[in-house]
Design a protein around this motif. Structure first.
Motif, PDB file in Angstrom:
ATOM      1  N   LEU A   7      -5.272   0.573  -4.284  1.00 65.43           N
ATOM      2  CA  LEU A   7      -5.939   0.811  -5.804  1.00 65.43           C
ATOM      3  C   LEU A   7      -6.612  -0.673  -6.343  1.00 65.43           C
ATOM      4  O   LEU A   7      -7.519  -1.000  -6.666  1.00 65.43           O
ATOM      5  N   ALA A   8      -5.496  -1.713  -6.193  1.00 64.94           N
ATOM      6  CA  ALA A   8      -5.901  -3.060  -6.505  1.00 64.94           C
ATOM      7  C   ALA A   8      -7.223  -3.333  -5.517  1.00 64.94           C
ATOM      8  O   ALA A   8      -7.879  -4.321  -6.028  1.00 64.94           O
ATOM      9  N   LEU A   9      -6.944  -3.094  -4.264  1.00 61.35           N
ATOM     10  CA  LEU A   9      -8.091  -3.786  -3.580  1.00 61.35           C
ATOM     11  C   LEU A   9      -9.299  -2.911  -3.831  1.00 61.35           C
ATOM     12  O   LEU A   9     -10.610  -3.584  -3.963  1.00 61.35           O
ATOM     13  N   LYS A  10      -9.384  -1.772  -4.275  1.00 60.73           N
ATOM     14  CA  LYS A  10     -10.526  -1.331  -4.680  1.00 60.73           C
ATOM     15  C   LYS A  10     -11.091  -1.591  -5.914  1.00 60.73           C
ATOM     16  O   LYS A  10     -12.472  -1.622  -6.241  1.00 60.73           O
ATOM     17  N   THR A  11     -10.255  -2.174  -6.805  1.00 59.63           N
ATOM     18  CA  THR A  11     -10.537  -2.611  -8.149  1.00 59.63           C
ATOM     19  C   THR A  11     -11.197  -4.184  -7.988  1.00 59.63           C
ATOM     20  O   THR A  11     -12.292  -4.380  -8.812  1.00 59.63           O
ATOM     21  N   GLU A  12     -10.702  -4.961  -7.173  1.00 62.66           N
ATOM     22  CA  GLU A  12     -11.080  -6.281  -6.720  1.00 62.66           C
ATOM     23  C   GLU A  12     -10.923  -6.674  -5.252  1.00 62.66           C
ATOM     24  O   GLU A  12      -9.839  -7.175  -4.937  1.00 62.66           O
ATOM     25  N   ASN A  20       5.994  -1.961  -9.614  1.00 61.03           N
ATOM     26  CA  ASN A  20       5.776  -0.675  -9.937  1.00 61.03           C
ATOM     27  C   ASN A  20       6.056   0.447  -8.957  1.00 61.03           C
ATOM     28  O   ASN A  20       5.681   1.522  -9.023  1.00 61.03           O
ATOM     29  N   ASN A  21       7.318   0.233  -8.259  1.00 65.13           N
ATOM     30  CA  ASN A  21       7.806   1.035  -7.171  1.00 65.13           C
ATOM     31  C   ASN A  21       8.715   2.103  -7.857  1.00 65.13           C
ATOM     32  O   ASN A  21       8.896   3.122  -7.349  1.00 65.13           O
ATOM     33  N   MET A  22       9.209   1.718  -8.968  1.00 64.89           N
ATOM     34  CA  MET A  22      10.254   2.665  -9.548  1.00 64.89           C
ATOM     35  C   MET A  22       9.867   3.052 -10.847  1.00 64.89           C
ATOM     36  O   MET A  22      10.040   4.267 -11.226  1.00 64.89           O
ATOM     37  N   ILE A  23       9.054   2.403 -11.675  1.00 63.14           N
ATOM     38  CA  ILE A  23       8.169   2.605 -12.932  1.00 63.14           C
ATOM     39  C   ILE A  23       6.779   2.594 -12.769  1.00 63.14           C
ATOM     40  O   ILE A  23       6.403   1.550 -12.349  1.00 63.14           O
ATOM     41  N   GLU A  24       6.018   3.710 -12.894  1.00 61.64           N
ATOM     42  CA  GLU A  24       4.730   3.577 -12.723  1.00 61.64           C
ATOM     43  C   GLU A  24       4.111   3.010 -13.937  1.00 61.64           C
ATOM     44  O   GLU A  24       3.986   3.916 -15.234  1.00 61.64           O
ATOM     45  N   TYR A  25       3.469   1.772 -13.897  1.00 63.78           N
ATOM     46  CA  TYR A  25       2.899   1.192 -15.102  1.00 63.78           C
ATOM     47  C   TYR A  25       1.423   1.708 -15.116  1.00 63.78           C
ATOM     48  O   TYR A  25       0.650   1.037 -14.227  1.00 63.78           O
ATOM     49  N   SER A  26       1.255   2.466 -16.042  1.00 67.74           N
ATOM     50  CA  SER A  26      -0.499   2.700 -15.902  1.00 67.74           C
ATOM     51  C   SER A  26      -1.201   1.606 -16.235  1.00 67.74           C
ATOM     52  O   SER A  26      -1.251   0.878 -17.115  1.00 67.74           O
ATOM     53  N   GLY A  27      -2.287   1.210 -15.272  1.00 68.24           N
ATOM     54  CA  GLY A  27      -3.202   0.262 -15.569  1.00 68.24           C
ATOM     55  C   GLY A  27      -2.559  -1.120 -15.314  1.00 68.24           C
ATOM     56  O   GLY A  27      -3.395  -2.221 -15.490  1.00 68.24           O
ATOM     57  N   LEU A  28      -1.533  -1.150 -14.818  1.00 67.31           N
ATOM     58  CA  LEU A  28      -0.971  -2.547 -14.243  1.00 67.31           C
ATOM     59  C   LEU A  28      -1.840  -3.238 -13.351  1.00 67.31           C
ATOM     60  O   LEU A  28      -2.191  -4.437 -13.436  1.00 67.31           O
ATOM     61  N   GLU A  29      -2.435  -2.752 -12.368  1.00 63.66           N
ATOM     62  CA  GLU A  29      -3.242  -3.353 -11.359  1.00 63.66           C
ATOM     63  C   GLU A  29      -4.661  -4.096 -12.111  1.00 63.66           C
ATOM     64  O   GLU A  29      -4.811  -5.048 -12.086  1.00 63.66           O
ATOM     65  N   LEU A  68      -8.732 -17.195 -10.244  1.00 59.17           N
ATOM     66  CA  LEU A  68      -7.724 -17.517  -9.271  1.00 59.17           C
ATOM     67  C   LEU A  68      -7.856 -16.680  -8.287  1.00 59.17           C
ATOM     68  O   LEU A  68      -6.954 -16.369  -7.474  1.00 59.17           O
ATOM     69  N   ASP A  69      -9.071 -16.029  -8.268  1.00 57.47           N
ATOM     70  CA  ASP A  69      -9.173 -15.070  -7.140  1.00 57.47           C
ATOM     71  C   ASP A  69      -8.697 -15.530  -5.616  1.00 57.47           C
ATOM     72  O   ASP A  69      -8.330 -14.800  -4.729  1.00 57.47           O
ATOM     73  N   GLU A  70      -9.015 -16.661  -5.326  1.00 60.71           N
ATOM     74  CA  GLU A  70      -8.848 -17.439  -3.950  1.00 60.71           C
ATOM     75  C   GLU A  70      -7.665 -17.813  -3.883  1.00 60.71           C
ATOM     76  O   GLU A  70      -7.013 -18.130  -2.858  1.00 60.71           O
ATOM     77  N   ARG A  71      -6.826 -17.877  -4.807  1.00 64.21           N
ATOM     78  CA  ARG A  71      -5.332 -18.463  -4.767  1.00 64.21           C
ATOM     79  C   ARG A  71      -4.293 -17.456  -5.055  1.00 64.21           C
ATOM     80  O   ARG A  71      -2.993 -17.884  -5.049  1.00 64.21           O
ATOM     81  N   VAL A  72      -4.589 -16.233  -5.206  1.00 64.89           N
ATOM     82  CA  VAL A  72      -3.760 -15.267  -5.831  1.00 64.89           C
ATOM     83  C   VAL A  72      -3.239 -14.025  -4.519  1.00 64.89           C
ATOM     84  O   VAL A  72      -4.580 -13.790  -3.856  1.00 64.89           O
ATOM     85  N   ILE A  73      -2.144 -13.595  -4.157  1.00 61.55           N
ATOM     86  CA  ILE A  73      -1.914 -12.806  -3.450  1.00 61.55           C
ATOM     87  C   ILE A  73      -1.264 -11.670  -4.281  1.00 61.55           C
ATOM     88  O   ILE A  73      -0.177 -12.158  -4.991  1.00 61.55           O
ATOM     89  N   LEU A  74      -1.548 -10.503  -4.162  1.00 60.19           N
ATOM     90  CA  LEU A  74      -0.848  -9.241  -5.000  1.00 60.19           C
ATOM     91  C   LEU A  74      -0.058  -8.419  -3.771  1.00 60.19           C
ATOM     92  O   LEU A  74      -0.547  -8.254  -2.800  1.00 60.19           O
ATOM     93  N   SER A  75       1.133  -8.193  -4.254  1.00 69.07           N
ATOM     94  CA  SER A  75       1.894  -7.751  -3.213  1.00 69.07           C
ATOM     95  C   SER A  75       2.795  -6.528  -4.042  1.00 69.07           C
ATOM     96  O   SER A  75       2.996  -6.671  -5.483  1.00 69.07           O
ATOM     97  N   SER A  76       3.356  -5.548  -3.192  1.00 67.40           N
ATOM     98  CA  SER A  76       4.244  -4.411  -3.972  1.00 67.40           C
ATOM     99  C   SER A  76       4.889  -3.475  -2.871  1.00 67.40           C
ATOM    100  O   SER A  76       4.358  -3.675  -1.753  1.00 67.40           O
ATOM    101  N   PHE A  77       5.849  -3.095  -3.328  1.00 66.20           N
ATOM    102  CA  PHE A  77       6.539  -1.922  -2.403  1.00 66.20           C
ATOM    103  C   PHE A  77       5.865  -0.665  -2.620  1.00 66.20           C
ATOM    104  O   PHE A  77       5.890   0.416  -1.834  1.00 66.20           O
ATOM    105  N   ASN A  78       5.132  -0.509  -3.694  1.00 66.09           N
ATOM    106  CA  ASN A  78       4.073   0.526  -3.997  1.00 66.09           C
ATOM    107  C   ASN A  78       2.840   0.342  -3.220  1.00 66.09           C
ATOM    108  O   ASN A  78       1.884  -0.269  -3.732  1.00 66.09           O
ATOM    109  N   HIS A  79       2.694   0.885  -2.092  1.00 65.00           N
ATOM    110  CA  HIS A  79       1.394   0.601  -1.335  1.00 65.00           C
ATOM    111  C   HIS A  79       0.429   1.172  -1.739  1.00 65.00           C
ATOM    112  O   HIS A  79      -0.881   0.665  -1.534  1.00 65.00           O
TER     113      HIS A  79
END
Length: 244
Positions: A151-156, A114-123, A135-146
């Protein structure tokens, strides 16, 4: 311990971001896989790297302009025509369902594109799927859109976030900590041993991308990087075994 992540699966030998690529990386013994997610026209997370379909499929145009049903029917074999019958763009749900049922747990790094196109609600959509398959303990979320990672961290807060970057950042471990991230995923050419040491002192993991050169792999094992992303997980695993 330096973990090996199959970049887009085993993208050096299989069609990238497809189930056969992910399964090959895990079969070879990778500690985790990395994949990329966009939203379809009907707002469903689909696994593909580019904003457009043109490079890796027989379709054309933007991912966001097609429904998920239309996207999953495309041929995603790209330069690996021998896998033409098997290679399709998977839904994120399909990958997570497979991962949750695996006998051997592995890590799934989900890059939000979502660094080039802003996908609303993607997180929120991605996080809801991660939680659905526990899979909370087995997933890493990453992005060039810091901002997206904040926002992801605030969500979960339980799901780890990592900041991707290609140009040098001054004290990136401090920057990551301020953003609440637990890791940085820098382009390999920006990485030095000192960065890994200082990040470790600040409790920030370092996982460079995309590491396909054998000398660089040896170097990262020597520096005890937390992990790295490679198109050739099989090669990385052989080198890791030879060092032991």
């Amino acid at each position: 311990m330096t973990l090996i992540f199959g970049h887009r699966g085993a993208a050096g030998t299989r069609p990238e971001n497809t189930m056969i690529s992910f399964k090959e990386a895990i079969r070879l013994g990778a500690d985790g896989i990395e994949l990329d997610v966009h939203l379809s026209k009907d707002h469903i997370p689909v696994v593909i790297h580019d904003e457009t379909l043109d490079r890796t499929t027989n379709g054309s145009g933007f991912v966001k302009d097609y429904s998920a049903d239309e996207i999953v029917r495309l041929d995603a074999s790209w330069k690996f025509e021998e896998y033409k019958e098997e290679a399709r763009i998977p839904l994120l749900k399909e990958v997570l369902e497979w991962a949750s049922a695996s006998a051997e747990p592995f890590i799934i790094n989900i890059e939000l594109k979502n660094n080039m196109i802003e996908y609303s609600g993607l997180e929120e959509k991605v996080i809801n799927l991660v939680k659905q398959f526990e899979l909370d303990e087995r997933v890493i979320l990453s992005s060039f859109n810091h901002s997206s990672m904040v926002l992801a961290l605030k969500t979960e807060p339980r799901i780890e976030t990592a900041l991707l970057y290609t140009d040098g950042i001054y004290k990136p471990y401090d920057y990551a900590r301020r953003a609440g991230a637990r890791a940085i995923h820098p382009l390999m050419r920006t990485v030095k041993n000192e960065l890994i040491d200082l990040s470790r002192e600040n409790s920030i993991s370092v996982r460079p991308f995309t590491v396909n050169d054998e000398k660089e792999m040896h170097m990262l094992f020597e520096w005890e990087s937390d992990g790295f992303f490679t198109d050739y997980p099989g090669k990385a695993i052989e080198i890791k075994k030879s060092i032991k």
